[in-house]
Design a protein around this motif. Sequence first.
Motif, mmCIF file in Angstrom:
data_model
loop_
_atom_site.group_PDB
_atom_site.id
_atom_site.type_symbol
_atom_site.label_atom_id
_atom_site.label_comp_id
_atom_site.label_asym_id
_atom_site.label_seq_id
_atom_site.Cartn_x
_atom_site.Cartn_y
_atom_site.Cartn_z
ATOM 1 N N THR A 70 0.858 -1.184 0.000
ATOM 2 C CA THR A 70 0.000 0.000 0.000
ATOM 3 C C THR A 70 0.897 1.237 0.000
ATOM 4 O OG1 THR A 70 -0.016 0.180 2.382
ATOM 5 C CG2 THR A 70 -1.733 -1.200 1.401
ATOM 6 N N ILE A 71 0.279 2.356 -0.296
ATOM 7 C CA ILE A 71 1.040 3.604 -0.338
ATOM 8 C C ILE A 71 1.679 3.879 1.015
ATOM 9 C CG2 ILE A 71 0.845 6.102 -0.680
ATOM 10 C CD1 ILE A 71 -1.495 5.521 -2.555
ATOM 11 N N ASN A 72 0.893 3.665 2.066
ATOM 12 C CA ASN A 72 1.394 3.992 3.399
ATOM 13 C C ASN A 72 2.606 3.156 3.770
ATOM 14 O OD1 ASN A 72 -0.392 6.001 3.815
ATOM 15 N ND2 ASN A 72 -1.946 4.676 4.779
ATOM 16 N N GLU A 73 2.583 1.862 3.379
ATOM 17 C CA GLU A 73 3.735 1.008 3.696
ATOM 18 C C GLU A 73 5.006 1.554 3.052
ATOM 19 O OE1 GLU A 73 1.169 -3.136 4.000
ATOM 20 O OE2 GLU A 73 2.497 -2.781 2.289
ATOM 21 N N ILE A 74 4.886 1.961 1.783
ATOM 22 C CA ILE A 74 6.075 2.442 1.086
ATOM 23 C C ILE A 74 6.567 3.761 1.671
ATOM 24 C CG2 ILE A 74 6.815 3.432 -1.112
ATOM 25 C CD1 ILE A 74 5.494 1.130 -2.474
ATOM 26 N N ILE A 75 5.633 4.641 1.927
ATOM 27 C CA ILE A 75 6.040 5.946 2.450
ATOM 28 C C ILE A 75 6.636 5.807 3.850
ATOM 29 C CG2 ILE A 75 5.113 8.169 3.270
ATOM 30 C CD1 ILE A 75 3.646 8.416 0.749
ATOM 31 N N HIS A 76 6.089 4.892 4.611
ATOM 32 C CA HIS A 76 6.561 4.707 5.984
ATOM 33 C C HIS A 76 8.058 4.429 6.028
ATOM 34 C CE1 HIS A 76 7.231 2.519 9.781
ATOM 35 N NE2 HIS A 76 6.414 3.474 10.243
ATOM 36 N N ASP A 77 8.538 3.661 5.031
ATOM 37 C CA ASP A 77 9.954 3.272 5.023
ATOM 38 C C ASP A 77 10.899 4.430 4.717
ATOM 39 O OD1 ASP A 77 9.142 0.777 5.572
ATOM 40 O OD2 ASP A 77 9.323 -0.002 3.524
ATOM 41 N N VAL A 78 10.407 5.473 4.064
ATOM 42 C CA VAL A 78 11.339 6.490 3.586
ATOM 43 C C VAL A 78 11.189 7.846 4.284
ATOM 44 C CG1 VAL A 78 11.727 5.481 1.313
ATOM 45 C CG2 VAL A 78 9.765 6.991 1.665
ATOM 46 N N VAL A 79 10.382 7.882 5.338
ATOM 47 C CA VAL A 79 10.209 9.164 6.036
ATOM 48 C C VAL A 79 11.473 9.523 6.810
ATOM 49 C CG1 VAL A 79 8.956 10.336 7.883
ATOM 50 C CG2 VAL A 79 7.720 9.003 6.193
ATOM 51 N N VAL A 80 11.892 10.785 6.686
ATOM 52 C CA VAL A 80 13.058 11.263 7.417
ATOM 53 C C VAL A 80 12.570 11.918 8.707
ATOM 54 C CG1 VAL A 80 15.079 12.760 7.302
ATOM 55 C CG2 VAL A 80 14.145 11.764 5.207
ATOM 56 N N PRO A 81 13.094 11.508 9.864
ATOM 57 C CA PRO A 81 12.667 12.155 11.110
ATOM 58 C C PRO A 81 13.167 13.603 11.179
ATOM 59 C CG PRO A 81 14.328 10.471 11.527
ATOM 60 C CD PRO A 81 14.026 10.409 10.071
ATOM 61 N N ALA A 82 12.403 14.444 11.853
ATOM 62 C CA ALA A 82 12.721 15.876 11.915
ATOM 63 C C ALA A 82 14.094 16.119 12.525
ATOM 64 C CB ALA A 82 11.644 16.608 12.715
ATOM 65 N N SER A 83 14.476 15.299 13.505
ATOM 66 C CA SER A 83 15.771 15.503 14.172
ATOM 67 C C SER A 83 16.913 15.348 13.174
ATOM 68 C CB SER A 83 15.924 14.493 15.314
ATOM 69 O OG SER A 83 15.802 13.180 14.799
ATOM 70 N N GLU A 84 16.756 14.379 12.249
ATOM 71 C CA GLU A 84 17.812 14.138 11.264
ATOM 72 C C GLU A 84 17.950 15.345 10.342
ATOM 73 O OE1 GLU A 84 17.501 10.288 9.250
ATOM 74 O OE2 GLU A 84 18.627 11.168 7.595
ATOM 75 N N THR A 85 16.816 15.908 9.934
ATOM 76 C CA THR A 85 16.837 17.086 9.064
ATOM 77 C C THR A 85 17.558 18.241 9.739
ATOM 78 O OG1 THR A 85 14.650 16.357 8.386
ATOM 79 C CG2 THR A 85 15.357 18.519 7.629
ATOM 80 N N GLU A 86 17.254 18.443 11.034
ATOM 81 C CA GLU A 86 17.885 19.542 11.761
ATOM 82 C C GLU A 86 19.385 19.336 11.874
ATOM 83 O OE1 GLU A 86 15.969 20.227 15.593
ATOM 84 O OE2 GLU A 86 14.048 20.320 14.496
ATOM 85 N N GLN A 87 19.779 18.090 12.189
ATOM 86 C CA GLN A 87 21.194 17.779 12.349
ATOM 87 C C GLN A 87 21.949 18.085 11.058
ATOM 88 O OE1 GLN A 87 22.680 16.918 15.212
ATOM 89 N NE2 GLN A 87 24.582 17.137 14.049
ATOM 90 N N ARG A 88 21.335 17.676 9.915
ATOM 91 C CA ARG A 88 21.969 17.878 8.617
ATOM 92 C C ARG A 88 22.172 19.377 8.347
ATOM 93 N NH1 ARG A 88 22.840 16.276 3.184
ATOM 94 N NH2 ARG A 88 21.925 17.838 1.813
ATOM 95 N N LEU A 89 21.175 20.149 8.684
ATOM 96 C CA LEU A 89 21.270 21.598 8.462
ATOM 97 C C LEU A 89 22.412 22.218 9.264
ATOM 98 C CD1 LEU A 89 17.669 23.059 8.301
ATOM 99 C CD2 LEU A 89 19.552 23.543 6.743
ATOM 100 N N THR A 90 22.509 21.839 10.554
ATOM 101 C CA THR A 90 23.592 22.405 11.383
ATOM 102 C C THR A 90 24.945 21.967 10.852
ATOM 103 O OG1 THR A 90 22.413 21.009 12.958
ATOM 104 C CG2 THR A 90 23.236 23.102 13.790
ATOM 105 N N ASP A 91 25.054 20.688 10.464
ATOM 106 C CA ASP A 91 26.326 20.191 9.942
ATOM 107 C C ASP A 91 26.747 20.963 8.702
ATOM 108 O OD1 ASP A 91 26.415 18.405 11.946
ATOM 109 O OD2 ASP A 91 25.868 16.627 10.751
ATOM 110 N N LEU A 92 25.770 21.189 7.810
ATOM 111 C CA LEU A 92 26.075 21.863 6.541
ATOM 112 C C LEU A 92 26.621 23.265 6.791
ATOM 113 C CD1 LEU A 92 23.048 20.890 4.278
ATOM 114 C CD2 LEU A 92 25.438 20.322 3.887
#
Lengths: 360, 594
Positions: free
Chosen positions: B296-318
């Motif tokens: 189902t769509i939800n199963e596929i999307i569930h696997d590829v969601v990036v958690p917000a903490s990871e996004t923030e970490q990437r921004l600070t690192d950059l």
Amino acid sequence: MLSYIIKKIIAGIFVLLGVVILVFLLFQLVRFNPAYASAGEQANEQTIQNISKELGLDKSMGMQLRIYLNNISPLSIYNTTDQASSFFLDDKKYNYKKIISFSDKAFVIKAPYLGRSFQTNRSVVNLMSERIPNTLVLACTAILFATVIGIILGVIASIKPNSLTDSICTAGSVLGISLPSFFAAIVLQLIFAYMLAAITGFNLTGDLIVADEYTGENYLSIKNLILPAIALGIRPIAVITQITRSSMLDILHADFVRTAYAKGLSQRIVLFKHALRNALIPVITSVTGWFASLLAGAFFIEVVFQYNGIGLETINAIKTKDIPVAMGAMLFTAGIFVVISVLTDILYSIADPRVKVKSN
Amino acid sequence: MQKELLLDVKNLSTHFSTDGGIIKAVDNISFQIYRGETVGIVGESGSGKSVTSLSIMRLIAFPPGKIVSGELLYHNENGIVDLIKIPDSEMRRYRGNKISMIFQEPMTSLNPVFTCGNQVDEAIILHQKKTKKEAKQLTLELFKKVQLPNGERIYKAYPHELSGGQKQRVMIAMAMSCNPDILIADEPTTALDVTVQKTILELMADIKNKINSSIIFITHDLGVIAEIADRVLVMYKGKIVEQGTILEIFENPKHPYTRSLLACRPPLGKRLRKLPVTSDFMIEDADGNIIEKDVTINEIIHDVVVPASETEQRLTDLQKLEPILQIKNLKTYFPVRKSLFGKVTQYVKAVDDITLDVYPGETLGLVGESGCGKTTLGRTIIRLVEPTEGSISFMGKNILDLSVKEMKPVRKNMQIIFQDPYSSLNPRMTIGNALKEPMQVHNLYANDKERKEKVIDLLQKVNMKADFYNRYPHEFSGGQRQRICIARALALNPKFIICDESVSALDVSVQAQVLNLLIHLRKEFGFTYIFISHDLSVVKFMSDRMVVMNAGKIEEIGPADAVYNQPQKEYTRKLIDAIPSGELSDIKSRLSTA
């Protein structure tokens, strides 16, 4: 719009000035002393020197160019008192009107002075203005004929590309492009004015204005125009057919043509109203280009038919080394090109409203 | 309520004969159109949706196209006519009158040499037998109905004097001029900005209700369908693979292709590592049979969601690193009006005082409506357009001071991928040569043999086959061509790539594949991207930080999720509101208010 036209005209004037100077320099390169031509073969040294002086040939090249430019320019400054000056305002030479006078100088407006023919001693300007109407009539007839036929053939060919009609039109126009105009002229002459002369009543050669053999009165002979006009029109027809066809083929694939069909319009209206006007833009370039070159002298055709236009006059002038006439003809030719290209730009902006915006 | 049947399409097949054989563009499809409803037809390019609409209008160009079988039963006051069987002269009476059409490209769908008024008049005079004067009155009323301000002016204006949205309104006025029963709209908003799209969609729905007609709405974008349709047909390779009401399609898509279409649009609410693509839901065997995968769509999307903490970490690192690109007070003006003597008297300020930094490895998204200056900014950065003022420093060097010769080594490190994959590849150059050329210009690698190996390597990196080396661009689809363009940009091992609307010309399903490729390459090579697009959802998916541009200036800049979730400016909010989100809740609220 007005500033667009003014801009084009100013640019045209600069082009003309460049041409005038170029023509002058070209004839300097010829390194032929026109005094000999003017004086004839038996002239002695003294006569030659006198004529050289009269023609201003003893002056430096820069001075000669100045005199030449001053003579051509419609607005110019002349000396009113010193008869020996090269800038003397000679009533015999110039047809002028004074605007302002100050001390011994005068600022005048005048018809361009191009010198006198070495052969007949007639003013070149007069000579040209006699020939121009003949060429003008011939060129207009030829281009009108070519444009109408060319566009019709082009549209017909484009309706069903790669069909039999299209192939015939294309083959015909390839033949037309590859046919040299003098050859077409001779063939036409042979068929219509010689073999079929009894039916058509055409003359082998002849001018537009013919003097009656008995009364000596001049009359207009339209039939002498027909063959030269056709011979002259064959190549433009071919080119215009091709350009109309390819331009129409492009346009017929355009989205707005589909819109026109989707409105429920018939094929005839879509073709001739919606598509053709858009397709005409490249055709205008071609038609005006051809028109300019036809006007500038259909040399071969005029010679073959002994039609008394600019082309025939130029050829004769070159044969007899009549330099003022040859120079005058060249200037006239260049002038025609410049005027026509300015007119073309204006025509574009009428045919295609987008042109006005781009120019701003 | 008894529904009034307007058009009954039965077993319609339209084939095109080409050198390569017969293409079944529309393959035995059947559907009905009832009065008052909006039917959406979705599918990717080549699925046959446009051919279907042109078949109904009988506007298929013959040759090569031909309606080979089927019936188009049109129910009107005089009974039932089969549109396929009637002669062309009779068909012309319906075309533009009872069945009319709006096309995708408002820029090219109006005749450039006639005024807009004239073109609308024409249909009225033709079908309603009005005089020129009466037609003008009707046209002006129509312009008022399609909310064109200053109708008199529009009436006299030529198409090039209007904006894209205004032109599309003129097209709608033209199509509505004879109160048609059926209005076919073929991607009418695809070429428009989202904000304009929103107003056009509202207008179409409003007018449809007023004159009680039906709309066949064709698009590749399910998000747009969600905004307007009552019923949906999903087309794939000439066939209708699924049809149902809008809620059925969005709530419970049955066909895997429908599911992939729903999933591959970048979602606004969450951040994904990669976008789901068609092959996640189905595969096709050699005979073209579809093999469904059980997800189902939800199963596929569930696997590829990036958690917000990871996004923030990437921004600070950059942002710890020195910026690779620093732009200060950049201005790019274009002259629009010159005096008689060539002095510029009026400018368009395409880029007006922009200052920003781009960090290595970051993707900076640039979003805004057409004409906001985003493309000019991109082109100024790599000096395809010379700026009027300001400074650009790339890898510590002020590149505006460099001569053409000194610029050459810098260009190796900055590449651009353009919008239109159809026109940005030279049609007379093989793919191999197109990719090899930049290497030759910059004297990379020892000889042509090594370069060829490198090119083949690149082709594989963008998921293309090595034997495409000797092929020409016309043999490839839009998505494949864009991948070739990406490979060409990669040929010089650049550090920095500008993607200028690089996916805008592609179908949503193909767009997802190309976006995934760009993300993958960023990870593999550590590229820095400036990603320019008018589509906020795409920009948000791609970027770490997002810049919203308006009228040559930066309206708002910040982390992509923050700009989307808490827009600070009215302009940004307007852009976000206009995005057709395709959310179920939105559809339900639209249906309940209707």
